[in-house]
Scaffold this motif. Sequence first.
Motif, PDB file in Angstrom:
ATOM      1  N   ASN A 187       2.650  -5.047   8.796  1.00  0.00           N
ATOM      2  CA  ASN A 187       1.310  -5.482   8.401  1.00  0.00           C
ATOM      3  C   ASN A 187       0.509  -5.957   9.611  1.00  0.00           C
ATOM      4  N   SER A 226      -4.200  -3.268  -4.235  1.00  0.00           N
ATOM      5  CA  SER A 226      -3.280  -2.308  -3.629  1.00  0.00           C
ATOM      6  C   SER A 226      -2.532  -1.525  -4.698  1.00  0.00           C
ATOM      7  N   HIS A 267      -0.262  -3.763  -6.673  1.00  0.00           N
ATOM      8  CA  HIS A 267      -0.976  -4.513  -7.707  1.00  0.00           C
ATOM      9  C   HIS A 267      -1.191  -3.647  -8.947  1.00  0.00           C
ATOM     10  N   ASN A 269      -5.838  -0.165   1.404  1.00  0.00           N
ATOM     11  CA  ASN A 269      -5.940  -0.242  -0.055  1.00  0.00           C
ATOM     12  C   ASN A 269      -6.665   1.000  -0.584  1.00  0.00           C
ATOM     13  N   THR A 307       0.805  -1.228   0.000  1.00  0.00           N
ATOM     14  CA  THR A 307       0.000   0.000   0.000  1.00  0.00           C
ATOM     15  C   THR A 307       0.837   1.276   0.000  1.00  0.00           C
ATOM     16  N   ARG A 332      -7.102   5.046  -6.760  1.00  0.00           N
ATOM     17  CA  ARG A 332      -6.599   4.113  -7.781  1.00  0.00           C
ATOM     18  C   ARG A 332      -6.393   4.833  -9.114  1.00  0.00           C
TER      19      ARG A 332
END
Length: 512
Positions: A230, A289, A292, A253, A129, A259
């Motif tokens: 985490n 995330s 990703h 996220n 993240t 995003r």
Amino acid sequence: MKKRLFYALLFLCTAISIVEIYSIEKKVIFFPFLTRKILAICMTIVFFQFLYLFGKKDASKAYANVPKNEKSNENQSLKSSVKLADVAGLEEVKEEIMEIADFIKHAEKYKKMGAKIPKGILLYGPPGTGKTLLASALAGETNTAFIVASGSEFMEKYVGVGAKRVRELFERAKEKAPCIIFIDEIDAIGAKRNEEGQSECNQTLNQLLTEMDGFKLEDEKIIVIIGATNRIDILDTALLRPGRFDKHIYIGNPNKIARKQILKVHTKNKPLSKEVSLEKIAVKTHGLSGAHISSIVNEAALLAVRNNREHITQLDFDNAIERVIAGLKMKNSTVSEKEKKIVSFHEAGHALVGKLLNVHTIEKISIIPTSQSLGYVLNASSEDQYLYTKNDLLKRVQSILAGRAAEEIIFGEITTGAKDDLNKATDIILSMICEYGMSDLGNRTFHTKMLYGNMEKINNEAKKMMDHCYEDTLRILKENKACLTAIAEQLFKNETLSGDELNNLIENNIHR
């Protein structure tokens, strides 16, 4: 000299022992009884001293073989080129970090107000993240030294090594101050202490606590410690208190807006086709995330190169999303026709129940085998949801169990294909019982210490809730068996179905 004297004494005692043994055999008395006893005691002491020195020597050799880690740590002291402008989608967090950066650059105005810079900042949240990126951006924004360490670097089987490395880390930070220390995966050394007070983990954590309390520098020499984890729930409370890690910042996220901002950063220098819509990609990457999303953009660029395109198309992004979420497609699949048919009904069950209960917006269904599964349903959502009702969660469990339920209805038996589904459904049910108080056990939670005496109650409640969800799922699919069959047959034939194709099939075959 001491070593020679020790060996001479050992040799003398050995010689006396030999003479004494000889005297016993020949029945000749060389020494009085009392003298023999004193010699025996001296020999015993010398013998155990010899064993002690031998063991100490081996231990020192073993300790000498421990990697010093100094060179690697020195190589990790660097200047970061990342700026806060390079970090997208974390606007609220960036404001907090900007305040720290301003303090480092203009300490005088804060000093006049009597404000103190936070000694430690703890960044926590899911993997990927942007915790490491934020720490690097703070160092780059303030042009300070950036010392990077991982929690696992301090852990060794030899007691005292971790504490020594913590001391070395802070000594190097003092030399390079002002600087930023970044400890990634800090839970490796910061986990709650156990009862073994002299264990390596406890000593390392104690040394870290001491160093965070102890260093005092001039105002112009600032050290900021940033930890990333985490699992904040397993960290020792002494590490989390004010005066050590003063600020705890959660980084989750990204939502749809974030995003899209992340996509803009990662596609900034890439040739995109005019048809590419970052808005659509942001919707399709729901729940992913920042790491990703970065991987998806890079994968799309690789696919464009592989297909000899001059621009990255929307199709490249769609394929990249599937590859990142579902895994690599298996070109030479050995799945039999029977298994393919089972998978078709399994995925059709997920899609149908999910659509009827309005659990997900379905983007695509596929039975093309990947490295992770024999089929999948790709979900997307135009809205980010943060609160779930009890009914929302039960519907989600029903959609997860729909694959197995479809197998039972059509084939009269179940397969191993629902393994991951059962894990997900069980996690949701247990969270409802133990964390959210959404069960007949009442408005209460069950923490670790409370689980042992209540496991039977929790298991019985979980079975009851799971069975109820499964029965409802069976009922829905039986009532809409014709629609289930139509979706599965079309899926078996074409191997993939889009969300629009699924909607058309449901509209034409739904039970009314």
